[in-house]
Design an enzyme around this catalytic site. Structure first.
Site, short mmCIF file in Angstrom:
data_model
loop_
_atom_site.label_atom_id
_atom_site.label_comp_id
_atom_site.label_asym_id
_atom_site.label_seq_id
_atom_site.Cartn_x
_atom_site.Cartn_y
_atom_site.Cartn_z
N GLY A 242 7.09 35.35 5.03
CA GLY A 242 6.68 35.54 6.42
C GLY A 242 7.11 36.89 6.93
N SER B 35 5.31 39.56 7.46
CA SER B 35 4.25 40.41 8.02
C SER B 35 4.42 40.66 9.51
CB SER B 35 2.88 39.78 7.75
OG SER B 35 2.76 38.54 8.41
N ARG B 36 5.20 39.83 10.19
CA ARG B 36 5.32 40.03 11.65
C ARG B 36 6.61 39.34 12.16
NH1 ARG B 36 0.71 35.69 13.65
NH2 ARG B 36 2.21 34.02 14.01
N ASP C 135 0.54 31.00 0.01
CA ASP C 135 1.01 29.91 0.86
C ASP C 135 2.30 29.36 0.24
OD1 ASP C 135 1.47 27.64 2.30
OD2 ASP C 135 -0.57 26.85 2.16
N VAL C 136 3.42 29.63 0.90
CA VAL C 136 4.70 29.21 0.31
C VAL C 136 4.87 27.69 0.30
CG1 VAL C 136 6.01 31.35 0.64
CG2 VAL C 136 5.89 29.70 2.51
N ASN D 290 11.99 32.77 5.49
CA ASN D 290 11.74 32.95 6.93
C ASN D 290 10.42 32.34 7.39
OD1 ASN D 290 11.78 34.63 9.63
ND2 ASN D 290 9.89 35.21 8.58
N SER E 111 16.79 27.10 12.95
CA SER E 111 16.59 27.25 14.40
C SER E 111 17.64 26.40 15.12
CB SER E 111 15.21 26.73 14.77
OG SER E 111 15.11 26.53 16.17
N TYR F 253 9.30 19.98 13.90
CA TYR F 253 9.95 21.29 13.70
C TYR F 253 11.47 21.13 13.56
CZ TYR F 253 11.09 26.21 14.75
OH TYR F 253 11.56 27.51 14.71
N ALA G 213 13.13 18.51 12.68
CA ALA G 213 13.46 17.83 11.42
C ALA G 213 13.40 18.81 10.25
CB ALA G 213 12.50 16.66 11.19
N1 LIG Z 1 10.57 32.99 17.53
C1 LIG Z 1 11.59 32.19 17.80
O1 LIG Z 1 12.00 32.03 18.96
C2 LIG Z 1 12.28 31.44 16.70
C3 LIG Z 1 13.42 30.70 17.02
C4 LIG Z 1 14.10 30.02 16.03
C5 LIG Z 1 13.65 30.09 14.73
N2 LIG Z 1 12.54 30.82 14.43
C6 LIG Z 1 12.10 30.82 13.04
O2 LIG Z 1 12.02 32.16 12.56
C7 LIG Z 1 10.99 32.25 11.58
C8 LIG Z 1 10.03 33.37 11.96
O3 LIG Z 1 9.50 33.07 13.25
P1 LIG Z 1 8.56 34.10 14.06
O4 LIG Z 1 8.75 33.78 15.49
O5 LIG Z 1 8.77 35.48 13.57
O6 LIG Z 1 7.10 33.55 13.63
P2 LIG Z 1 5.70 34.25 13.53
O7 LIG Z 1 4.70 33.19 13.78
O8 LIG Z 1 5.65 35.50 14.35
O9 LIG Z 1 5.62 34.69 11.98
C9 LIG Z 1 5.59 33.73 10.96
C10 LIG Z 1 5.41 34.39 9.62
O10 LIG Z 1 5.39 33.34 8.64
C11 LIG Z 1 4.26 33.51 7.80
N3 LIG Z 1 3.81 32.20 7.33
C12 LIG Z 1 3.54 31.09 8.07
N4 LIG Z 1 3.14 30.08 7.27
C13 LIG Z 1 3.17 30.57 6.00
C14 LIG Z 1 2.87 30.01 4.74
N5 LIG Z 1 2.48 28.75 4.59
N6 LIG Z 1 3.01 30.80 3.63
C15 LIG Z 1 3.40 32.09 3.75
N7 LIG Z 1 3.72 32.66 4.92
C16 LIG Z 1 3.59 31.91 6.03
C17 LIG Z 1 3.22 34.23 8.65
O11 LIG Z 1 2.30 34.92 7.81
C18 LIG Z 1 4.12 35.17 9.46
O12 LIG Z 1 4.38 36.33 8.69
C19 LIG Z 1 10.33 30.88 11.51
O13 LIG Z 1 10.86 30.16 10.44
C20 LIG Z 1 10.73 30.25 12.83
O14 LIG Z 1 10.75 28.85 12.75
C21 LIG Z 1 11.85 31.49 15.39
#
Ligand SMILES: NC(=O)c1ccc[n+]([C@@H]2O[C@H](COP(=O)([O-])OP(=O)(O)OC[C@H]3O[C@@H](n4cnc5c(N)ncnc54)[C@H](O)[C@@H]3O)[C@@H](O)[C@H]2O)c1
Length: 248
Positions: free
Chosen positions: A13, A15-16, A64-65, A91, A143, A156, A158
């Site tokens: 993940g 990419s962003r 797709d992981v 991530n 999280s 989520y 869980a």
């Molecule tokens: N944003 C928050 O407030 C927050 C808080 C706590 C935890 N998190 C966790 O941090 C991590 C990143 O969150 P974010 O906010 O940057 O999310 P985001 O949606 O901006 O990015 C998610 C990334 O995961 C990749 N991804 C999703 N499903 C995938 C799959 N099946 N195979 C390969 N890649 C996949 C996407 O391509 C993307 O690069 C996540 O695990 C999220 O649960 C985020």
């Protein structure tokens, strides 16, 4: 000299959002960083280019992981190319929020498979080279929802609680091989994932954060970079909350 000079890292993940910030932070510290993304090829190539401009190598892998064979294939390609893997950051994650009364089986399975089964898939492939090297850092992005729960996020929470159990178990399994396994638990971070929250939801959240603000992705990335470095060689099995004080 960077903290992570010539280390080989894989960030799912990447990419962003938080994953992107982690990939860039690891590269800034000297690592070659491979990223995995699901759909946004252009975004992912941008991250890889940014890393290459820093003089480190980078490849963006589409996959797709949640699918075992796809995850294994990506890890195998990295290991064939570099003959090692030093840092794995699990991530990739999604949300499909809703009260359990309305949650579909598809919403449950989608989140569990993407957030938790993926961690099994990628990590299982990654530990073989780490065990051979007798070193490695695995960092799982969980999280605060996995610690304190959140109404509307049973799936989520869980999945994220499952990651914590996985982290601690693996830390016990791999400690004797000099592989450290830790989790980082962000609170509320400004990314695409949280962009869909309403102003009212944001206001309510800010009220329960002692630091009274949300986090920037870079604030999560800094902690991951520390855990990936030799400064954290004696830390394993821990869950580090980066949440402005929500959990204490
Ligand atoms: N944003 C928050 O407030 C927050 C808080 C706590 C935890 N998190 C966790 O941090 C991590 C990143 O969150 P974010 O906010 O940057 O999310 P985001 O949606 O901006 O990015 C998610 C990334 O995961 C990749 N991804 C999703 N499903 C995938 C799959 N099946 N195979 C390969 N890649 C996949 C996407 O391509 C993307 O690069 C996540 O695990 C999220 O649960 C985020």
């Amino acid at each position: 000299m960077g903290l992570l000079d010539d280390k080989v890292a894989l960030v799912t993940g990447g990419s962003r959002g938080i994953g992107r910030a982690i990939a860039v932070a690891l590269a800034d510290a000297g690592a070659h960083v491979m990223i995995v993304y699901r759909r946004a090829a252009e975004e992912a190539e941008c991250v890889a280019d940014e890393i290459k401009k820093k003089g480190r190598s980078s490849v963006a892998f589409q996959g797709d992981v949640a699918v075992y064979i796809e995850a294994k294939d990506i890890v195998d390609k990295v290991v064939v190319q570099y003959n090692r893997l030093d840092i794995l950051v699990n991530n990739a994650g999604i949300t499909k929020d809703g009260l359990l009364m309305r949650m579909t089986e598809e919403d449950w399975d989608g989140v569990i498979n993407t957030n938790l089964k993926s961690v099994f898939n990628v990590t299982k492939a990654a530990i073989r080279p780490m065990m051979t090297q007798r070193s490695g850092k695995i960092i799982n992005i969980t999280s605060v929802s996995g610690i304190i729960g959140n109404a509307g996020q049973a799936n989520y929470a869980a999945s994220k609680a499952g990651m914590i159990g996985f982290t601690k178990s693996l830390a016990k399994e791999l400690g004797s091989r000099n592989i450290q396994v830790n989790a980082v638990a962000p609170g509320f971070v400004e990314t695409d994932m949280t962009a869909k929250l309403t102003d009212e939801q944001r206001q309510k959240l800010a009220e329960i954060i002692p630091l009274r603000r949300t986090a920037k992705p870079e604030e999560i990335a800094g902690v991951v970079r520390f855990l990936a470095s030799s400064d954290a060689d004696y830390i394993t099995g821990q869950v580090i909350c980066v949440d402005g004080g929500m959990v204490m």
